[in-house]
Design a protein around this motif. Structure first.
Motif, mmCIF file in Angstrom:
data_model
loop_
_atom_site.group_PDB
_atom_site.id
_atom_site.type_symbol
_atom_site.label_atom_id
_atom_site.label_comp_id
_atom_site.label_asym_id
_atom_site.label_seq_id
_atom_site.Cartn_x
_atom_site.Cartn_y
_atom_site.Cartn_z
ATOM 1 N N ARG A 82 -31.734 30.504 -28.964
ATOM 2 C CA ARG A 82 -32.585 31.357 -29.767
ATOM 3 C C ARG A 82 -31.772 31.983 -30.882
ATOM 4 N NH1 ARG A 82 -35.108 35.495 -25.831
ATOM 5 N NH2 ARG A 82 -35.964 36.364 -27.773
ATOM 6 N N ASP A 83 -32.441 32.224 -31.997
ATOM 7 C CA ASP A 83 -31.826 32.871 -33.148
ATOM 8 C C ASP A 83 -32.687 34.084 -33.482
ATOM 9 O OD1 ASP A 83 -30.942 33.703 -35.652
ATOM 10 O OD2 ASP A 83 -30.515 31.680 -36.330
ATOM 11 N N SER A 84 -32.225 35.260 -33.081
ATOM 12 C CA SER A 84 -33.026 36.463 -33.289
ATOM 13 C C SER A 84 -33.159 36.823 -34.761
ATOM 14 C CB SER A 84 -32.436 37.626 -32.504
ATOM 15 O OG SER A 84 -32.578 37.409 -31.115
ATOM 16 N N ALA A 85 -32.177 36.453 -35.563
ATOM 17 C CA ALA A 85 -32.253 36.746 -36.994
ATOM 18 C C ALA A 85 -33.393 35.970 -37.649
ATOM 19 C CB ALA A 85 -30.930 36.421 -37.670
ATOM 20 N N LYS A 86 -33.685 34.798 -37.092
ATOM 21 C CA LYS A 86 -34.754 33.951 -37.630
ATOM 22 C C LYS A 86 -36.021 34.004 -36.791
ATOM 23 C CE LYS A 86 -31.597 30.654 -39.809
ATOM 24 N NZ LYS A 86 -31.188 29.225 -39.899
ATOM 25 N N ASN A 87 -36.000 34.788 -35.711
ATOM 26 C CA ASN A 87 -37.162 34.858 -34.800
ATOM 27 C C ASN A 87 -37.603 33.470 -34.360
ATOM 28 O OD1 ASN A 87 -37.129 37.610 -35.013
ATOM 29 N ND2 ASN A 87 -38.982 37.761 -36.238
ATOM 30 N N GLN A 112 -47.242 35.830 -31.839
ATOM 31 C CA GLN A 112 -47.756 34.524 -32.236
ATOM 32 C C GLN A 112 -46.601 33.531 -32.217
ATOM 33 O OE1 GLN A 112 -48.484 37.357 -34.432
ATOM 34 N NE2 GLN A 112 -50.191 37.655 -33.011
ATOM 35 N N LEU A 113 -46.854 32.375 -31.633
ATOM 36 C CA LEU A 113 -45.828 31.346 -31.472
ATOM 37 C C LEU A 113 -46.331 30.038 -32.066
ATOM 38 C CD1 LEU A 113 -44.954 32.108 -27.731
ATOM 39 C CD2 LEU A 113 -43.701 32.875 -29.751
ATOM 40 N N VAL A 114 -45.492 29.417 -32.874
ATOM 41 C CA VAL A 114 -45.863 28.148 -33.500
ATOM 42 C C VAL A 114 -44.726 27.151 -33.313
ATOM 43 C CG1 VAL A 114 -46.534 26.974 -35.616
ATOM 44 C CG2 VAL A 114 -47.289 29.332 -35.204
ATOM 45 N N GLU A 115 -45.026 26.068 -32.577
ATOM 46 C CA GLU A 115 -44.025 25.035 -32.332
ATOM 47 C C GLU A 115 -44.034 23.992 -33.436
ATOM 48 O OE1 GLU A 115 -45.904 25.936 -28.188
ATOM 49 O OE2 GLU A 115 -46.568 25.665 -30.261
ATOM 50 N N SER A 116 -42.897 23.344 -33.614
ATOM 51 C CA SER A 116 -42.777 22.236 -34.553
ATOM 52 C C SER A 116 -41.623 21.358 -34.114
ATOM 53 C CB SER A 116 -42.548 22.738 -35.982
ATOM 54 O OG SER A 116 -41.346 23.493 -36.064
ATOM 55 N N GLY A 117 -41.530 20.177 -34.724
ATOM 56 C CA GLY A 117 -40.401 19.303 -34.452
ATOM 57 C C GLY A 117 -40.686 18.134 -33.530
ATOM 58 N N ALA A 147 -41.608 32.670 -34.000
ATOM 59 C CA ALA A 147 -42.324 33.808 -33.423
ATOM 60 C C ALA A 147 -42.603 34.863 -34.483
ATOM 61 C CB ALA A 147 -41.500 34.416 -32.290
ATOM 62 N N SER A 148 -43.746 35.479 -34.387
ATOM 63 C CA SER A 148 -44.097 36.592 -35.274
ATOM 64 C C SER A 148 -44.889 37.615 -34.481
ATOM 65 C CB SER A 148 -44.914 36.104 -36.470
ATOM 66 O OG SER A 148 -46.120 35.501 -36.035
ATOM 67 N N GLY A 149 -44.964 38.808 -35.032
ATOM 68 C CA GLY A 149 -45.676 39.869 -34.333
ATOM 69 C C GLY A 149 -44.685 40.869 -33.776
ATOM 70 N N ARG A 150 -44.657 41.002 -32.468
ATOM 71 C CA ARG A 150 -43.767 41.944 -31.821
ATOM 72 C C ARG A 150 -42.307 41.514 -31.968
ATOM 73 N NH1 ARG A 150 -46.446 46.609 -29.719
ATOM 74 N NH2 ARG A 150 -48.577 45.972 -29.261
ATOM 75 N N THR A 151 -41.385 42.398 -31.621
ATOM 76 C CA THR A 151 -39.961 42.140 -31.749
ATOM 77 C C THR A 151 -39.538 40.988 -30.851
ATOM 78 O OG1 THR A 151 -39.583 44.479 -32.209
ATOM 79 C CG2 THR A 151 -37.669 43.145 -31.633
ATOM 80 N N PHE A 152 -39.043 39.943 -31.480
ATOM 81 C CA PHE A 152 -38.677 38.714 -30.773
ATOM 82 C C PHE A 152 -37.659 38.975 -29.679
ATOM 83 C CE2 PHE A 152 -38.240 34.305 -30.211
ATOM 84 C CZ PHE A 152 -36.924 33.910 -30.321
ATOM 85 N N SER A 153 -36.697 39.837 -29.939
ATOM 86 C CA SER A 153 -35.614 40.058 -28.982
ATOM 87 C C SER A 153 -36.049 40.860 -27.765
ATOM 88 C CB SER A 153 -34.440 40.751 -29.677
ATOM 89 O OG SER A 153 -34.852 41.981 -30.226
#
Length: 124
Positions: free
Chosen positions: A72-77, A3-8, A24-30
């Motif tokens: 991208r920031d994998s720690a923050k997905n 799931q992807l949610v844009e903002s800004g 991003a949420s759900g599967r592993t972002f990286s």
């Protein structure tokens, strides 16, 4: 599923800056390469920028090269698009997308998941 949610997005004057985010949420972002696309009224969706699964490789459309930066920031997905020197022709709905191909891709057909988009309007 991812799931992807844009903002800004928002309204900015020409020459200004915005930073878009895509959570991003759900599967592993990286495990996914990520990209930004945009679509202006009456136009087809077009490639803006992409980053590999590791963040080590990026590619840009010629129209935004030198002005936009994808990261991208994998720690923050989270995926980002820093947009500087904005022009009225950058006005569009901006979408983030995830690709299982791992490496940066320009073709929207190679992306598997899409966000709902965020509006960017640049006034002259």
């Amino acid at each position: 599923q991812v799931q992807l949610v844009e903002s800004g997005g928002g309204l900015v004057q020409a020459g200004g800056s915005l930073r878009l985010s895509c959570a991003a949420s759900g599967r592993t972002f990286s495990n996914y390469a990520m990209g930004w696309f945009r679509q202006a009224p009456g136009n087809e969706r077009e490639f803006v920028a992409a980053v590999s699964y590791s963040g080590g490789s990026t590619i840009y459309a010629d129209a935004v090269k030198g002005r936009f930066t994808i990261s991208r920031d994998s720690a923050k997905n989270t995926l980002y698009l820093q947009m500087n020197g904005l022009k009225p022709e950058d006005t569009a709905v901006y979408y983030c997308a995830a690709s299982r191909t791992l490496y940066s891709r320009r073709n929207s057909n190679q992306y598997d998941y899409w966000g709902q988009g965020t509006q960017v309007t640049v006034s002259s």
